[in-house]
Design a protein around this motif. Structure first.
Motif, PDB file in Angstrom:
ATOM      1  N   ASP A 119      -2.630   5.764  -7.444  1.00  0.00           N
ATOM      2  CA  ASP A 119      -2.689   5.085  -8.739  1.00  0.00           C
ATOM      3  C   ASP A 119      -3.872   5.627  -9.532  1.00  0.00           C
ATOM      4  O   ASP A 119      -4.583   6.532  -9.064  1.00  0.00           O
ATOM      5  CB  ASP A 119      -2.716   3.564  -8.540  1.00  0.00           C
ATOM      6  N   PRO A 120      -4.124   5.122 -10.758  1.00  0.00           N
ATOM      7  CA  PRO A 120      -5.215   5.662 -11.576  1.00  0.00           C
ATOM      8  C   PRO A 120      -6.607   5.557 -10.943  1.00  0.00           C
ATOM      9  O   PRO A 120      -7.497   6.328 -11.303  1.00  0.00           O
ATOM     10  CB  PRO A 120      -5.150   4.827 -12.855  1.00  0.00           C
ATOM     11  N   ASP A 121      -6.831   4.626 -10.019  1.00  0.00           N
ATOM     12  CA  ASP A 121      -8.108   4.516  -9.326  1.00  0.00           C
ATOM     13  C   ASP A 121      -8.135   5.332  -8.041  1.00  0.00           C
ATOM     14  O   ASP A 121      -9.104   5.266  -7.281  1.00  0.00           O
ATOM     15  CB  ASP A 121      -8.428   3.051  -9.013  1.00  0.00           C
ATOM     16  N   GLY A 122      -7.073   6.060  -7.766  1.00  0.00           N
ATOM     17  CA  GLY A 122      -7.016   6.861  -6.547  1.00  0.00           C
ATOM     18  C   GLY A 122      -6.548   6.071  -5.335  1.00  0.00           C
ATOM     19  O   GLY A 122      -6.592   6.577  -4.217  1.00  0.00           O
ATOM     20  N   ILE A 123      -6.094   4.825  -5.530  1.00  0.00           N
ATOM     21  CA  ILE A 123      -5.618   4.013  -4.408  1.00  0.00           C
ATOM     22  C   ILE A 123      -4.344   4.639  -3.864  1.00  0.00           C
ATOM     23  O   ILE A 123      -3.410   4.949  -4.604  1.00  0.00           O
ATOM     24  CB  ILE A 123      -5.405   2.547  -4.828  1.00  0.00           C
ATOM     25  N   ALA A 124      -4.325   4.854  -2.558  1.00  0.00           N
ATOM     26  CA  ALA A 124      -3.214   5.538  -1.904  1.00  0.00           C
ATOM     27  C   ALA A 124      -2.016   4.605  -1.758  1.00  0.00           C
ATOM     28  O   ALA A 124      -2.128   3.494  -1.234  1.00  0.00           O
ATOM     29  CB  ALA A 124      -3.648   6.059  -0.539  1.00  0.00           C
ATOM     30  N   LEU A 125      -0.864   5.085  -2.224  1.00  0.00           N
ATOM     31  CA  LEU A 125       0.402   4.361  -2.153  1.00  0.00           C
ATOM     32  C   LEU A 125       1.428   5.268  -1.489  1.00  0.00           C
ATOM     33  O   LEU A 125       1.290   6.494  -1.507  1.00  0.00           O
ATOM     34  CB  LEU A 125       0.873   3.972  -3.557  1.00  0.00           C
TER      35      LEU A 125
END
Length: 133
Positions: A119-125
């Motif tokens: 996501d835009p914050d770099g959170i891994a999905l």
């Protein structure tokens, strides 16, 4: 007594407006809840996903760490969304391409197949299918 399933996932984001727009595009839906928590400690924007899972975006009124997400730190590694087969995984790969969301391509392993993105914050999905589906 059986252990209960997940009811919701909440992640802290650095820019609520940016993340709300991004997740609305990804989910193809608007949030079902967007409000300050009663005590004023945080604001949450919540999506209702298929299967009853709620997915929340939190901001802590400017008190968030400005650090980017890092799965190597203790805490969240990634959030995985369950799919029902290779065809659906391929459809999501194509949908991410349409949305301009970069991803690592479909990876296959003995424990299942996945499609990872951030996501835009770099959170891994990840979109994931179990073996044999």
């Amino acid at each position: 007594m059986a252990f209960p399933g997940l009811q919701h996932v909440a992640i802290t984001v650095s820019d609520l407006q940016r993340s709300t727009e991004w997740y609305s595009r990804l989910f193809g839906a608007d949030p079902v809840l967007d409000e300050d928590e009663e005590g004023g400690e945080f604001h949450h924007t919540v999506y209702a996903l298929d299967g009853g899972l709620l997915f929340g975006l939190h901001t802590h009124q400017g008190r968030e760490s400005k650090d980017r997400f890092d799965e190597h730190r203790t805490g969240l590694d990634h959030v995985g969304f369950a799919l029902n087969g290779t065809a659906e995984l391929e459809q999501w790969r194509d949908r991410l391409d349409e949305l301009g969301i970069s991803h690592g391509g479909i990876k296959k392993a003995h424990y299942g197949s996945g499609l990872s993105f951030r996501d835009p914050d770099g959170i891994a999905l990840e979109f994931f299918i179990a073996p044999g589906t």
